[in-house]
Scaffold this motif. Structure first.
Motif, PDB file in Angstrom:
ATOM      1  N   ARG A  49      60.504  41.062 -46.126  1.00 15.75           N
ATOM      2  CA  ARG A  49      59.728  40.451 -45.033  1.00 15.75           C
ATOM      3  C   ARG A  49      60.221  39.039 -44.731  1.00 15.75           C
ATOM      4  NH1 ARG A  49      55.281  37.664 -43.194  1.00 15.75           N
ATOM      5  NH2 ARG A  49      54.052  38.780 -41.617  1.00 15.75           N
ATOM      6  N   GLU A  50      60.551  38.279 -45.771  1.00 15.02           N
ATOM      7  CA  GLU A  50      61.042  36.914 -45.562  1.00 15.02           C
ATOM      8  C   GLU A  50      62.378  36.896 -44.825  1.00 15.02           C
ATOM      9  OE1 GLU A  50      61.024  35.225 -49.475  1.00 15.02           O
ATOM     10  OE2 GLU A  50      58.887  34.696 -49.390  1.00 15.02           O
ATOM     11  N   HIS A  51      63.128  38.004 -44.913  1.00 27.74           N
ATOM     12  CA  HIS A  51      64.402  38.117 -44.200  1.00 27.74           C
ATOM     13  C   HIS A  51      64.255  38.943 -42.916  1.00 27.74           C
ATOM     14  CE1 HIS A  51      65.939  36.682 -48.094  1.00 27.74           C
ATOM     15  NE2 HIS A  51      66.945  36.217 -47.377  1.00 27.74           N
ATOM     16  N   ASN A  52      62.999  39.029 -42.442  1.00 30.08           N
ATOM     17  CA  ASN A  52      62.688  39.653 -41.147  1.00 30.08           C
ATOM     18  C   ASN A  52      63.095  41.122 -41.074  1.00 30.08           C
ATOM     19  OD1 ASN A  52      61.478  39.398 -38.602  1.00 30.08           O
ATOM     20  ND2 ASN A  52      63.466  39.186 -37.588  1.00 30.08           N
ATOM     21  N   LYS A  53      63.044  41.818 -42.199  1.00 25.94           N
ATOM     22  CA  LYS A  53      63.355  43.253 -42.206  1.00 25.94           C
ATOM     23  C   LYS A  53      62.067  44.070 -42.195  1.00 25.94           C
ATOM     24  CE  LYS A  53      67.876  43.074 -44.454  1.00 25.94           C
ATOM     25  NZ  LYS A  53      68.634  43.921 -43.546  1.00 25.94           N
ATOM     26  N   SER A  54      62.061  45.141 -41.460  1.00 19.01           N
ATOM     27  CA  SER A  54      60.889  46.006 -41.404  1.00 19.01           C
ATOM     28  C   SER A  54      60.680  46.685 -42.753  1.00 19.01           C
ATOM     29  CB  SER A  54      61.076  47.068 -40.321  1.00 19.01           C
ATOM     30  OG  SER A  54      60.007  48.004 -40.369  1.00 19.01           O
ATOM     31  N   THR A  55      59.443  46.765 -43.171  1.00 19.18           N
ATOM     32  CA  THR A  55      59.103  47.430 -44.438  1.00 19.18           C
ATOM     33  C   THR A  55      58.210  48.647 -44.191  1.00 19.18           C
ATOM     34  OG1 THR A  55      57.294  45.832 -44.674  1.00 19.18           O
ATOM     35  CG2 THR A  55      59.333  45.373 -45.871  1.00 19.18           C
ATOM     36  N   LYS A  56      58.210  49.146 -42.976  1.00 13.02           N
ATOM     37  CA  LYS A  56      57.329  50.261 -42.634  1.00 13.02           C
ATOM     38  C   LYS A  56      57.894  51.571 -43.191  1.00 13.02           C
ATOM     39  CE  LYS A  56      55.257  48.191 -38.515  1.00 13.02           C
ATOM     40  NZ  LYS A  56      53.970  47.942 -39.177  1.00 13.02           N
ATOM     41  N   ILE A  57      57.140  52.188 -44.093  1.00 16.99           N
ATOM     42  CA  ILE A  57      57.512  53.489 -44.632  1.00 16.99           C
ATOM     43  C   ILE A  57      56.657  54.607 -44.019  1.00 16.99           C
ATOM     44  CG2 ILE A  57      58.396  52.542 -46.793  1.00 16.99           C
ATOM     45  CD1 ILE A  57      55.708  53.372 -48.100  1.00 16.99           C
ATOM     46  N   PHE A  58      55.656  54.222 -43.238  1.00 17.86           N
ATOM     47  CA  PHE A  58      54.812  55.168 -42.494  1.00 17.86           C
ATOM     48  C   PHE A  58      54.938  54.865 -41.007  1.00 17.86           C
ATOM     49  CE2 PHE A  58      52.594  54.423 -46.533  1.00 17.86           C
ATOM     50  CZ  PHE A  58      52.330  55.710 -46.977  1.00 17.86           C
ATOM     51  N   ASN A  59      54.890  55.883 -40.165  1.00 20.67           N
ATOM     52  CA  ASN A  59      54.727  55.611 -38.735  1.00 20.67           C
ATOM     53  C   ASN A  59      53.378  56.093 -38.224  1.00 20.67           C
ATOM     54  OD1 ASN A  59      54.980  58.383 -38.373  1.00 20.67           O
ATOM     55  ND2 ASN A  59      57.096  58.285 -37.642  1.00 20.67           N
ATOM     56  N   SER A  60      52.534  56.570 -39.147  1.00 17.08           N
ATOM     57  CA  SER A  60      51.127  56.856 -38.848  1.00 17.08           C
ATOM     58  C   SER A  60      50.404  57.010 -40.177  1.00 17.08           C
ATOM     59  CB  SER A  60      50.973  58.130 -38.007  1.00 17.08           C
ATOM     60  OG  SER A  60      51.314  59.271 -38.784  1.00 17.08           O
ATOM     61  N   SER A 113      38.877  61.057 -45.051  1.00 21.60           N
ATOM     62  CA  SER A 113      40.225  61.115 -45.627  1.00 21.60           C
ATOM     63  C   SER A 113      41.151  62.134 -44.984  1.00 21.60           C
ATOM     64  CB  SER A 113      40.121  61.417 -47.132  1.00 21.60           C
ATOM     65  OG  SER A 113      39.387  60.415 -47.787  1.00 21.60           O
ATOM     66  N   PHE A 114      40.774  62.680 -43.825  1.00 20.38           N
ATOM     67  CA  PHE A 114      41.611  63.705 -43.207  1.00 20.38           C
ATOM     68  C   PHE A 114      43.040  63.225 -42.936  1.00 20.38           C
ATOM     69  CE2 PHE A 114      37.396  65.414 -41.607  1.00 20.38           C
ATOM     70  CZ  PHE A 114      37.375  66.468 -42.500  1.00 20.38           C
ATOM     71  N   MET A 115      43.206  61.984 -42.546  1.00 16.97           N
ATOM     72  CA  MET A 115      44.540  61.444 -42.273  1.00 16.97           C
ATOM     73  C   MET A 115      44.822  60.194 -43.095  1.00 16.97           C
ATOM     74  SD  MET A 115      45.059  62.032 -38.195  1.00 16.97           S
ATOM     75  CE  MET A 115      44.931  63.678 -37.484  1.00 16.97           C
ATOM     76  N   ALA A 116      44.145  60.066 -44.211  1.00 13.26           N
ATOM     77  CA  ALA A 116      44.306  58.880 -45.055  1.00 13.26           C
ATOM     78  C   ALA A 116      45.356  59.115 -46.132  1.00 13.26           C
ATOM     79  CB  ALA A 116      42.983  58.517 -45.704  1.00 13.26           C
ATOM     80  N   ASP A 117      46.134  58.069 -46.407  1.00 14.43           N
ATOM     81  CA  ASP A 117      47.133  58.125 -47.478  1.00 14.43           C
ATOM     82  C   ASP A 117      46.710  57.307 -48.688  1.00 14.43           C
ATOM     83  OD1 ASP A 117      49.618  59.617 -46.425  1.00 14.43           O
ATOM     84  OD2 ASP A 117      49.078  58.307 -44.757  1.00 14.43           O
ATOM     85  N   VAL A 118      45.851  56.333 -48.481  1.00 20.05           N
ATOM     86  CA  VAL A 118      45.395  55.503 -49.592  1.00 20.05           C
ATOM     87  C   VAL A 118      43.942  55.102 -49.370  1.00 20.05           C
ATOM     88  CG1 VAL A 118      46.212  53.361 -48.517  1.00 20.05           C
ATOM     89  CG2 VAL A 118      45.901  53.428 -50.983  1.00 20.05           C
ATOM     90  N   ILE A 119      43.205  55.010 -50.471  1.00 16.52           N
ATOM     91  CA  ILE A 119      41.820  54.558 -50.463  1.00 16.52           C
ATOM     92  C   ILE A 119      41.723  53.320 -51.352  1.00 16.52           C
ATOM     93  CG2 ILE A 119      39.409  55.164 -50.914  1.00 16.52           C
ATOM     94  CD1 ILE A 119      40.595  57.077 -48.930  1.00 16.52           C
TER      95      ILE A 119
END
Length: 397
Positions: A49-60, A113-119
């Motif tokens: 993040r500090e080097h402005n790189k995306s860390t998104k491993i989910f797109n939903s 939790s139908f579309m949840a990945d973490v609680i």
């Protein structure tokens, strides 16, 4: 070679296969390699993040948060962690749900939790109930997944229960590791985990318990100090003692704050309620005895007031190593002369440590993100390397 890439290569050396699809309840349930993996991934995500790189491993997907007690830092840290990884946070507000109309935990858990990945759940107010609630919630999700109701089985991050506060204590530990220049420099360091006076009552025991349960794994000399009667869970004290046998650390108890502070490298003055009193409070809560709870609160406030000298004063700080121990607090602190007339810490001490305190708090979003990452990514080494090599930027312009 980037720092994130080096951290990914280090992650490759750790035994972490059991972390995928696992829950995070207590730090002492995790192996040394698994604890180290969380620290490693937290540092890698921060570097990306500090080097402005995306860390998104989910797109939903959703990260569901349920706070059964008040929160500022942990609440926003969970939201930040979800966003960092590409999840959208959805807050489950029990007051706005059907729980008040008789909806069961089992039903609620599956419906959200139908579309949840973490609680993420915080339930820290009542002894012998917080952890049990989290377990009940996740058992319902396990059943829902097994029966084909849920397409995926979300994983749990304990955002504080009655036993442990793993996201807080691991953020504290990562701050300590960086402050002292590496894990290798921690052996023999003295940590004073001490009770401190507060004008409020009923503060959870999970932070001191989390500290003694985690810090004793790093070869440190951990002293737990509190007035008589302010004991913590005996089971967690036993965890600390077993850690000493395994890691060559020390665990000592005292009823003297001054003794704990003497020559300490790290001090953590924090108020908490007596274990026995919290047990009684839980019993009264189950019975619905509001009058009994009010009476107990008055008794505990009076008991606290007998120990106003248990405060992190300038005089107490002079007892620490070279008078310059690292001051830790999970925040918010009860600050004498600022937020209250008399409290856990002198205003002058707190003000002097403001920058390191905020740095300490800044690790929590990354710790939570690392917990989610390790439970949701099957190949975390490969994922980190791909994130580092990709041209995807967090901020486009």
């Amino acid at each position: 070679m980037s720092k994130a890439f080096e951290l990914a290569r280090h992650l490759e050396t750790l035994q972490i296969n059991n972390m995928y699809k696992s829950d995070f309840y207590w730090t002492w349930d995790k192996t040394d390699d698994e604890i180290e993996a969380i620290f490693t991934v937290a540092d890698a995500l921060r570097d990306l993040r500090e080097h402005n790189k995306s860390t998104k491993i989910f797109n939903s997907g959703l990260g569901i948060s349920l706070f059964r007690d008040n929160s500022t830092r942990t609440r926003f840290s969970f939201a930040s962690a979800c966003n960092l990884l590409g999840l959208e946070e959805q807050v489950l507000d029990e007051k706005k749900s059907q729980i008040a109309h008789g909806e069961t935990v089992r039903e609620t858990a599956n419906m959200v939790s139908f579309m949840a990945d973490v609680i993420g759940i915080r339930d820290d107010m009542f002894i012998h109930q917080g952890h049990e609630y989290q377990k009940t919630f996740m058992d319902a999700l396990e059943e829902g997944y097994r029966d084909g109701i849920l397409e995926q089985r979300p994983t749990l991050v304990n955002l504080q229960c009655d036993v442990d506060h793993p996201t807080q204590c691991m953020a504290d530990m990562l701050h300590v590791i960086h402050y002292f220049g590496g894990v290798e420099n921690l052996k023999g360091k003295k940590v004073a985990m001490t009770w401190a006076y507060s004008p409020s009552y009923g503060k959870p025991l999970s932070v001191p318990q989390g500290v003694i349960g985690l810090f004793t794994r790093f070869g440190m000399d951990v002293t737990l100090a509190h007035p008589e009667g302010y004991d913590v869970f005996p089971e967690v004290e036993e965890v600390a003692r077993k850690n000493c046998e395994k890691y060559g650390s020390k665990f000592h108890k005292t009823n003297s704050m001054a003794e704990a502070f003497k020559d300490a490298d790290i001090v953590y003055p924090k108020s908490w309620a007596p274990f026995k009193a919290m047990e009684k409070r839980s019993e009264l809560y189950v019975k619905g005895d509001k009058e009994g709870i009010d009476k107990l609160e008055k008794e505990l406030l009076a008991q606290n007031a007998e120990h106003k000298d248990w405060t992190c004063s300038e005089e107490m700080m002079k007892l620490t190593k070279d008078g310059k121990a690292l001051y830790l607090h999970c925040l918010p602190a009860d600050i004498s002369g600022l937020s209250c007339p008399e409290g856990e810490v002198d205003n002058s001490v707190f003000d002097r440590y403001l920058v390191p305190l905020y740095k300490q708090a800044s690790y929590k979003p990354y710790i939570i993100a690392a917990m989610i990452f390790m439970s949701q990514v099957k190949d975390p080494v490969g994922a980190l390397m791909k994130l580092d090599a990709a041209d995807d930027k967090r901020k486009m312009f």
